[in-house]
Design an enzyme around this catalytic site. Structure first.
Site, PDB file in Angstrom:
ATOM      1  N   TYR A   1       0.831  -1.206   0.000  1.00  7.12           N
ATOM      2  CA  TYR A   1       0.000   0.000   0.000  1.00  7.12           C
ATOM      3  C   TYR A   1       0.869   1.262   0.000  1.00  7.12           C
ATOM      4  O   TYR A   1       1.893   1.307   0.676  1.00  7.12           O
ATOM      5  CB  TYR A   1      -0.904   0.023   1.229  1.00  7.12           C
ATOM      6  CG  TYR A   1      -1.748   1.265   1.261  1.00  7.12           C
ATOM      7  CD1 TYR A   1      -2.886   1.348   0.482  1.00  7.12           C
ATOM      8  CD2 TYR A   1      -1.374   2.369   2.028  1.00  7.12           C
ATOM      9  CE1 TYR A   1      -3.650   2.507   0.456  1.00  7.12           C
ATOM     10  CE2 TYR A   1      -2.137   3.523   2.018  1.00  7.12           C
ATOM     11  CZ  TYR A   1      -3.270   3.585   1.232  1.00  7.12           C
ATOM     12  OH  TYR A   1      -4.016   4.728   1.202  1.00  7.12           O
TER      13      TYR A   1
ATOM     14  N   TRP B   1       1.063   5.740  -1.544  1.00 10.41           N
ATOM     15  CA  TRP B   1       0.687   6.768  -2.516  1.00 10.41           C
ATOM     16  C   TRP B   1       1.713   6.964  -3.618  1.00 10.41           C
ATOM     17  O   TRP B   1       1.439   7.619  -4.601  1.00 10.41           O
ATOM     18  CB  TRP B   1       0.424   8.087  -1.798  1.00 10.41           C
ATOM     19  CG  TRP B   1      -1.000   8.239  -1.397  1.00 10.41           C
ATOM     20  CD1 TRP B   1      -1.731   7.351  -0.666  1.00 10.41           C
ATOM     21  CD2 TRP B   1      -1.874   9.328  -1.714  1.00 10.41           C
ATOM     22  NE1 TRP B   1      -3.017   7.823  -0.500  1.00 10.41           N
ATOM     23  CE2 TRP B   1      -3.119   9.039  -1.131  1.00 10.41           C
ATOM     24  CE3 TRP B   1      -1.722  10.514  -2.413  1.00 10.41           C
ATOM     25  CZ2 TRP B   1      -4.209   9.909  -1.240  1.00 10.41           C
ATOM     26  CZ3 TRP B   1      -2.810  11.375  -2.510  1.00 10.41           C
ATOM     27  CH2 TRP B   1      -4.038  11.062  -1.937  1.00 10.41           C
TER      28      TRP B   1
HETATM   29  N1  LIG Z   1      -1.980   7.960  12.652  1.00 11.72           N
HETATM   30  C1  LIG Z   1      -2.397   8.045  11.393  1.00 11.72           C
HETATM   31  N2  LIG Z   1      -1.820   7.261  10.453  1.00 11.72           N
HETATM   32  C2  LIG Z   1      -2.233   7.340   9.179  1.00 11.72           C
HETATM   33  C3  LIG Z   1      -3.261   8.225   8.805  1.00 11.72           C
HETATM   34  C4  LIG Z   1      -3.862   9.028   9.809  1.00 11.72           C
HETATM   35  O1  LIG Z   1      -4.805   9.806   9.553  1.00 11.72           O
HETATM   36  N3  LIG Z   1      -3.388   8.923  11.086  1.00 11.72           N
HETATM   37  N4  LIG Z   1      -3.651   8.307   7.490  1.00 11.72           N
HETATM   38  C5  LIG Z   1      -3.485   7.107   6.703  1.00 11.72           C
HETATM   39  C6  LIG Z   1      -3.716   7.388   5.288  1.00 11.72           C
HETATM   40  S1  LIG Z   1      -5.241   8.058   4.931  1.00 11.72           S
HETATM   41  C7  LIG Z   1      -2.838   7.075   4.320  1.00 11.72           C
HETATM   42  S2  LIG Z   1      -3.339   7.250   2.699  1.00 11.72           S
HETATM   43  C8  LIG Z   1      -1.521   6.534   4.621  1.00 11.72           C
HETATM   44  C9  LIG Z   1      -0.414   7.048   3.675  1.00 11.72           C
HETATM   45  O2  LIG Z   1       0.677   6.211   3.726  1.00 11.72           O
HETATM   46  P1  LIG Z   1       1.733   6.131   2.501  1.00 11.72           P
HETATM   47  O3  LIG Z   1       1.020   6.226   1.212  1.00 11.72           O
HETATM   48  O4  LIG Z   1       2.573   4.932   2.722  1.00 11.72           O
HETATM   49  O5  LIG Z   1       2.566   7.461   2.752  1.00 11.72           O
HETATM   50  P2  LIG Z   1       3.561   8.240   1.797  1.00 11.72           P
HETATM   51  O6  LIG Z   1       4.435   9.043   2.686  1.00 11.72           O
HETATM   52  O7  LIG Z   1       2.806   8.990   0.756  1.00 11.72           O
HETATM   53  O8  LIG Z   1       4.416   7.085   1.155  1.00 11.72           O
HETATM   54  C10 LIG Z   1       4.653   6.956  -0.204  1.00 11.72           C
HETATM   55  C11 LIG Z   1       6.079   6.489  -0.420  1.00 11.72           C
HETATM   56  O9  LIG Z   1       6.278   6.346  -1.807  1.00 11.72           O
HETATM   57  C12 LIG Z   1       7.559   6.877  -2.142  1.00 11.72           C
HETATM   58  N5  LIG Z   1       7.572   7.270  -3.559  1.00 11.72           N
HETATM   59  C13 LIG Z   1       7.298   8.492  -4.085  1.00 11.72           C
HETATM   60  N6  LIG Z   1       7.440   8.460  -5.409  1.00 11.72           N
HETATM   61  C14 LIG Z   1       7.814   7.203  -5.735  1.00 11.72           C
HETATM   62  C15 LIG Z   1       8.101   6.560  -6.977  1.00 11.72           C
HETATM   63  O10 LIG Z   1       8.032   7.155  -8.022  1.00 11.72           O
HETATM   64  N7  LIG Z   1       8.444   5.232  -6.922  1.00 11.72           N
HETATM   65  C16 LIG Z   1       8.520   4.545  -5.766  1.00 11.72           C
HETATM   66  N8  LIG Z   1       8.863   3.260  -5.813  1.00 11.72           N
HETATM   67  N9  LIG Z   1       8.247   5.137  -4.575  1.00 11.72           N
HETATM   68  C17 LIG Z   1       7.887   6.448  -4.572  1.00 11.72           C
HETATM   69  C18 LIG Z   1       7.733   8.035  -1.195  1.00 11.72           C
HETATM   70  O11 LIG Z   1       9.091   8.396  -1.082  1.00 11.72           O
HETATM   71  C19 LIG Z   1       7.110   7.478   0.088  1.00 11.72           C
HETATM   72  O12 LIG Z   1       8.064   6.830   0.876  1.00 11.72           O
HETATM   73  O13 LIG Z   1      -1.177   6.852   5.970  1.00 11.72           O
HETATM   74  C20 LIG Z   1      -2.145   6.389   6.889  1.00 11.72           C
HETATM   75  N10 LIG Z   1      -1.638   6.540   8.235  1.00 11.72           N
HETATM   76  N1  LIG Z   2      -1.806  18.360   3.096  1.00 14.89           N
HETATM   77  C1  LIG Z   2      -2.204  17.088   3.042  1.00 14.89           C
HETATM   78  N2  LIG Z   2      -3.422  16.791   2.535  1.00 14.89           N
HETATM   79  C2  LIG Z   2      -3.851  15.507   2.529  1.00 14.89           C
HETATM   80  C3  LIG Z   2      -3.029  14.449   2.968  1.00 14.89           C
HETATM   81  C4  LIG Z   2      -1.745  14.795   3.489  1.00 14.89           C
HETATM   82  O1  LIG Z   2      -0.974  13.922   3.924  1.00 14.89           O
HETATM   83  N3  LIG Z   2      -1.379  16.112   3.516  1.00 14.89           N
HETATM   84  N4  LIG Z   2      -3.471  13.151   2.882  1.00 14.89           N
HETATM   85  C5  LIG Z   2      -4.577  12.866   1.983  1.00 14.89           C
HETATM   86  C6  LIG Z   2      -5.184  11.576   2.288  1.00 14.89           C
HETATM   87  S1  LIG Z   2      -4.336  10.180   1.836  1.00 14.89           S
HETATM   88  C7  LIG Z   2      -6.400  11.440   2.848  1.00 14.89           C
HETATM   89  S2  LIG Z   2      -7.075   9.892   3.053  1.00 14.89           S
HETATM   90  C8  LIG Z   2      -7.176  12.596   3.255  1.00 14.89           C
HETATM   91  C9  LIG Z   2      -7.836  12.406   4.621  1.00 14.89           C
HETATM   92  O2  LIG Z   2      -8.813  13.338   4.805  1.00 14.89           O
HETATM   93  P1  LIG Z   2      -9.542  13.430   6.215  1.00 14.89           P
HETATM   94  O3  LIG Z   2      -9.786  12.080   6.740  1.00 14.89           O
HETATM   95  O4  LIG Z   2     -10.702  14.322   6.043  1.00 14.89           O
HETATM   96  O5  LIG Z   2      -8.396  14.187   7.042  1.00 14.89           O
HETATM   97  P2  LIG Z   2      -7.847  14.176   8.529  1.00 14.89           P
HETATM   98  O6  LIG Z   2      -6.859  15.266   8.535  1.00 14.89           O
HETATM   99  O7  LIG Z   2      -7.405  12.834   8.964  1.00 14.89           O
HETATM  100  O8  LIG Z   2      -9.091  14.547   9.431  1.00 14.89           O
HETATM  101  C10 LIG Z   2      -9.886  15.681   9.211  1.00 14.89           C
HETATM  102  C11 LIG Z   2     -10.412  16.177  10.531  1.00 14.89           C
HETATM  103  O9  LIG Z   2     -11.321  15.258  11.095  1.00 14.89           O
HETATM  104  C12 LIG Z   2     -11.421  15.578  12.456  1.00 14.89           C
HETATM  105  N5  LIG Z   2     -11.742  14.397  13.247  1.00 14.89           N
HETATM  106  C13 LIG Z   2     -10.929  13.390  13.608  1.00 14.89           C
HETATM  107  N6  LIG Z   2     -11.586  12.511  14.394  1.00 14.89           N
HETATM  108  C14 LIG Z   2     -12.840  12.997  14.528  1.00 14.89           C
HETATM  109  C15 LIG Z   2     -14.017  12.555  15.217  1.00 14.89           C
HETATM  110  O10 LIG Z   2     -14.044  11.525  15.873  1.00 14.89           O
HETATM  111  N7  LIG Z   2     -15.140  13.322  15.083  1.00 14.89           N
HETATM  112  C16 LIG Z   2     -15.163  14.474  14.364  1.00 14.89           C
HETATM  113  N8  LIG Z   2     -16.303  15.134  14.263  1.00 14.89           N
HETATM  114  N9  LIG Z   2     -14.066  14.918  13.730  1.00 14.89           N
HETATM  115  C17 LIG Z   2     -12.939  14.186  13.803  1.00 14.89           C
HETATM  116  C18 LIG Z   2     -10.096  16.117  12.886  1.00 14.89           C
HETATM  117  O11 LIG Z   2     -10.285  17.309  13.639  1.00 14.89           O
HETATM  118  C19 LIG Z   2      -9.347  16.329  11.603  1.00 14.89           C
HETATM  119  O12 LIG Z   2      -8.711  17.582  11.520  1.00 14.89           O
HETATM  120  O13 LIG Z   2      -6.355  13.761   3.298  1.00 14.89           O
HETATM  121  C20 LIG Z   2      -5.641  13.933   2.072  1.00 14.89           C
HETATM  122  N10 LIG Z   2      -5.077  15.247   2.042  1.00 14.89           N
HETATM  123 MO   LIG Z   3      -5.347   8.390   2.669  1.00 17.03          MO
END
Ligand SMILES: Nc1nc2c(c(=O)[nH]1)N[C@H]1C(S)=C(S)[C@@H](COP(=O)(O)OP(=O)(O)OC[C@H]3O[C@@H](n4cnc5c(=O)[nH]c(N)nc54)[C@H](O)[C@@H]3O)O[C@H]1N2
Ligand SMILES: Nc1nc2c(c(=O)[nH]1)N[C@H]1C(S)=C(S)[C@@H](COP(=O)(O)OP(=O)(O)OC[C@H]3O[C@@H](n4cnc5c(=O)[nH]c(N)nc54)[C@H](O)[C@@H]3O)O[C@H]1N2
Ligand SMILES: [Mo]
Length: 769
Positions: free
Chosen positions: A113, A115
């Site tokens: 998994y 991005w």
């Molecule tokens: N506590 C907590 N944990 C979370 C979340 C949260 O809300 N709270 N959010 C979750 C969510 S929604 C997500 S989507 C995940 C994200 O988790 P990841 O998608 O694993 O996070 P990224 O840092 O985007 O990792 C992408 C990796 O791909 C590498 N990469 C970039 N370009 C390339 C390329 O061209 N080729 C290759 N081979 N690699 C490349 C980057 O250097 C990076 O290390 O994290 C989750 N973890």
């Molecule tokens: N700049 C930036 N943008 C991103 C990303 C990033 O890494 N950086 N990641 C992208 C990815 S992979 C994803 S999946 C999306 C995620 O998008 P979201 O899931 O919408 O983003 P989060 O920042 O995890 O949470 C949004 C807000 O939800 C609120 N929240 C958390 N828990 C609760 C709860 O129990 N109740 C209520 N009412 N609110 C709560 C928090 O205050 C938080 O600020 O964001 C995307 N956008």
């Molecule tokens: Mo995500």
């Protein structure tokens, strides 16, 4: 005289032009058509810096000497030995062949998994699966860290998960039609910066401004006040985290209690509503679910809840729910409860009415709906049926042969011998990283393909340096993008890095499947082919003209077909028999026969308030805070962590832990002080920042800091996932529960080095071997 080249490019945070002189990127210009470009684009030159890159193929010393007999606890600390590409790839090919032959392909975990880059051609995990599908398959994953509990429950209650993937009412329609908007979570430019696969224009603020102008009454239900721009002048309800389902059901119950439920809607468009109503009015368990009940659980005020109910019933009302709410224990419930509330109100299927999920969670969710086929590489046909719910990775590695449940099925974890990760960073994204670190010692071999020397890369046995998107050509614009975008190569590969396509093509050759893998196309051949497929589809299916490839590539961008002013469930509302939903009843499911038969204690047959494992209501210490580890403002997850936009959000080289001044005072913490953050699972350091923009009792630590554990003592960078809990949302959805987490905080007394400096020094030491 130096000439400046202008190269169109794109990342998950939007399109831009790279200004290049020689081999140097000298500037980044936002895409002219984008009304709200992301500041993260200016961090992109950081990728080209050698300090954080994997510069050549490497193999862990112990693995090179002893293979399967090596000490697997040496991962992450042993020397990495540079080898040639030929040697590295033959080691990889031999491992795939060995594990496939001796254990079967399910023992190869390639769920991988992550991005990765936004390019749709060099898409690392897709290409990995494409190779492995040609040699017998792999164990993959279902759903995403972003959304899992949510789409699983919606598939069974609405028939598909469109309502949380950008297929609900579009924001342009909400902006014109909605009168009362109830926002759960956020509508935040912070998260709307990003869109998987790239995006042309960021439109969230345009629509929010229109709502403000029209005087839409907006209520923000979130622990954080800044989850909506301040200029929206919303009423802020600082809810206790993870209690939203109680608020939604209390509102629905209040409507039922006062005899105003839309019974015609319930009869005509839903199934199983009797069961839900029996829960709401207290016949089922003796507890009446109403405004007072909800107020007690959520920490909100009953009169305000009643007033909100009144407004929702007497005007065109819409409920939005962020993805964040389902990244929690019992995360299925707020998604289902919001649907139940919308059904009791009865406005689903009307313009600007009902419920939708994930608005602004990504930039494209809520924007006009892309109707074209996005350019995409194919992973081929999955040849074996083996997968895990995405966030069950640690369980997979620790418990081979154990049973797990998912979406009503019971399955068995395979015996993983080989892990191949390309384009993701599990040592950022997974919960309870100390538990993952233990699980990471189990497989015989771990291969990581990465441009950056991430915490995951450092824990590989075989490490393959991929180039970044800057160093190759690609094409962007995924299923929610309003543009197809060119990603031109700006600079030569850094070190010995190769593109993902080149790496997998060479591997395919060693495995004897090169023809099938490449289909005879090179990089530009594929990009042209993918674009032509998109163009032909738009013309044939939608009558939408796109320029020929050469014109597109020269221009750098071209609009994709979109649908504006979409009303979700319009056809179903008009005639539910003619346009049934793909559910067990053809209607919206409020009482599920399937879940009744499964009889789970953590996902009942109707939406319910079920206490999470950790929340402020079950803290026995009296000292815990609820941790929100939301998405970082200045970077994408762990990507570009040392870029300017990310560093601007750090203090003293660490992540900021936001605290309410009352909570800080009670612990003797002052603004800017280094704090120790801990619970039973782990501990880290962070810099305290005090703000009244959040509910007391809540702490915020963004995700994505590079995991920097020490042999003894706290993790240095402020990585929230040393604290979070690694349990599935429920037996049904098995999503990650990142937003369910209690922590303790205190001033830090020990010596505290700068995390970035420490990390940098370790990297240099590693690179010198
Ligand atoms: N506590 C907590 N944990 C979370 C979340 C949260 O809300 N709270 N959010 C979750 C969510 S929604 C997500 S989507 C995940 C994200 O988790 P990841 O998608 O694993 O996070 P990224 O840092 O985007 O990792 C992408 C990796 O791909 C590498 N990469 C970039 N370009 C390339 C390329 O061209 N080729 C290759 N081979 N690699 C490349 C980057 O250097 C990076 O290390 O994290 C989750 N973890
Ligand atoms: N700049 C930036 N943008 C991103 C990303 C990033 O890494 N950086 N990641 C992208 C990815 S992979 C994803 S999946 C999306 C995620 O998008 P979201 O899931 O919408 O983003 P989060 O920042 O995890 O949470 C949004 C807000 O939800 C609120 N929240 C958390 N828990 C609760 C709860 O129990 N109740 C209520 N009412 N609110 C709560 C928090 O205050 C938080 O600020 O964001 C995307 N956008
Ligand atoms: Mo995500």
């Amino acid at each position: 005289m130096t000439t400046t080249r202008r190269i169109p490019h794109c990342s998950h945070w939007g399109a831009y032009t790279l200004l290049v002189e020689g081999d140097q990127i000298t500037g980044v210009e936002p895409f002219a058509a984008d009304p709200a470009p992301s500041p993260i684009i200016h961090s992109v030159p950081e990728w080209a810096k050698e300090e954080r890159r994997v510069l050549r193929p490497m193999v862990r010393e112990g693995w090179l000497e002893k293979r399967l007999d090596s000490n697997r606890r040496g991962r992450g600390s042993e020397k990495m030995i540079p080898v040639s590409w030929d040697i590295a790839l033959s080691l990889v090919a031999d491992e795939i062949t060995r594990v496939s032959r001796d254990h079967g392909n399910a023992s190869i975990f390639a769920g991988s998994y992550g991005w990765t880059s936004c390019g749709r051609f060099h898409h690392a995990s897709t290409l990995l699966k494409r190779v492995l599908n040609l040699v017998g398959g792999y164990t993959g994953h279902r759903d995403t860290y972003s959304i899992a509990a949510g789409p699983v429950i919606l598939r069974h209650t609405l028939g598909d998960d469109q309502a949380c993937g950008g297929g609900a009412n579009t924001l342009d329609s909400i902006a014109e039609n909605t009168e009362t908007l109830l926002v759960f979570g956020a509508l935040s430019p912070r998260t709307a910066q990003s869109e998987a696969g790239g995006i042309g224009t960021h439109q969230l603020e345009t629509f929010l401004a229109r709502m403000q102008e029209r005087g839409v009454k907006v209520t923000l239900v979130s622990p954080l006040k800044d989850d909506l721009p301040e200029w929206m002048e919303a009423e802020w309800w600082p809810i206790r985290p993870n209690t939203d389902a109680a608020l939604m059901l209390g509102m629905a119950g209040e409507i039922v209690k006062t005899g105003r439920a839309d019974t015609d809607f319930l009869d005509r468009y839903t199934s199983g509503s009797e069961e839900l109503l029996a829960y709401l009015d207290g016949r089922a368990d003796g507890v009446v679910k109403d405004a007072d009940w909800a107020a007690r659980i959520t920490g909100l005020k009953a009169p305000a809840i009643r007033a909100q109910v009144e407004a929702m019933l007497t005007s065109r009302s819409m409920i939005t729910v962020s993805w964040a709410l389902q990244r929690a224990h019992h995360g299925e419930q707020p998604f289902w409860a919001a649907l139940a509330l919308a059904c009791v109100i009865g406005q689903l299927g009307l313009p600007g009415g009902g419920v939708g999920y994930g608005y602004g969670s990504l930039g494209g969710v809520g924007s006009p709906i892309a109707r074209g086929k996005s350019p995409a590489m194919s992973k081929g046909r999955d040849v074996i049926d083996s997968f895990i719910p995405v966030a069950r990775i640690t369980d997979l590695l620790l418990n081979p042969g154990a049973e797990f449940t998912y979406e009503g099925e019971t399955r068995t974890y395979p015996d993983t011998r080989l892990v191949y990760w390309a384009g993701g960073n599990p040592f950022h994204h997974h919960q309870d990283l100390n538990r993952l670190a233990e699980a990471w010692t189990r497989p015989e071999t771990i291969i990581v393909q990465e441009p950056m020397m991430t915490p995951t890369a450092r824990r590989a046995d075989i490490l393959l340096p991929a180039s970044t998107s800057l160093e190759r050509n690609d094409i962007a614009g995924a299923r929610r993008s309003d543009y197809v975008l060119a990603m031109g190569q700006a600079i030569p590969p850094v070190g010995e890095a190769l593109s993902d396509y080149e790496i997998f093509s060479r591997l395919a050759a060693l495995l004897g499947v090169e023809e099938a893998f490449t289909e005879g196309r090179d990089e530009m051949g594929w990009i042209r082919h993918l674009y032509d497929q998109t163009r032909a589809d738009a013309a044939e299916r939608l009558g939408f003209e796109m320029p020929d490839f050469d014109s597109f590539w020269a221009e750098g961008h071209t609009p994709a077909p979109v649908e504006r002013h979409h009303t979700y469930l319009k056809a179903f509302r008009a005639d539910p028999e003619a346009a049934p939903l793909a559910t067990e009843s053809g209607k919206i499911v409020l009482g599920s026969r399937k879940l009744a038969a499964l009889d789970y204690d953590d996902c009942w047959s109707h939406a319910a308030w079920i206490e999470p494992v950790e929340w402020l209501g079950n803290d026995t210490s009296g000292e815990a805070l609820h941790l929100i580890s939301h998405q970082p403002k200045g970077r994408l997850h762990s990507q570009l962590e040392t870029g300017a936009a990310s560093l601007a959000e750090k203090r003293h080289g660490r992540e900021q832990l936001r605290l309410h001044p009352e909570d800080a005072a009670a612990r003797g913490i002052s603004d800017g002080q280094t704090v120790r953050v801990w619970n039973d699972r782990g501990e880290c350091l962070a810099t305290a920042t005090l703000t009244t923009d959040q509910r007391a009792g809540v702490a915020v630590l963004p995700t994505g800091a590079w995991f920097t554990p020490q042999a003894q003592g706290p993790e240095l960078a402020g990585n929230a996932n040393v604290l979070t809990v690694d349990v599935g949302s429920s037996k049904f959805g098995q999503g990650c529960s990142a937003h369910t987490c209690l922590i303790r905080v205190a001033p830090y007394q020990g010596p505290a080095g700068d995390a970035i400096e420490t990390y940098q020094a370790e990297l240099l030491a590693a690179a010198e071997t």
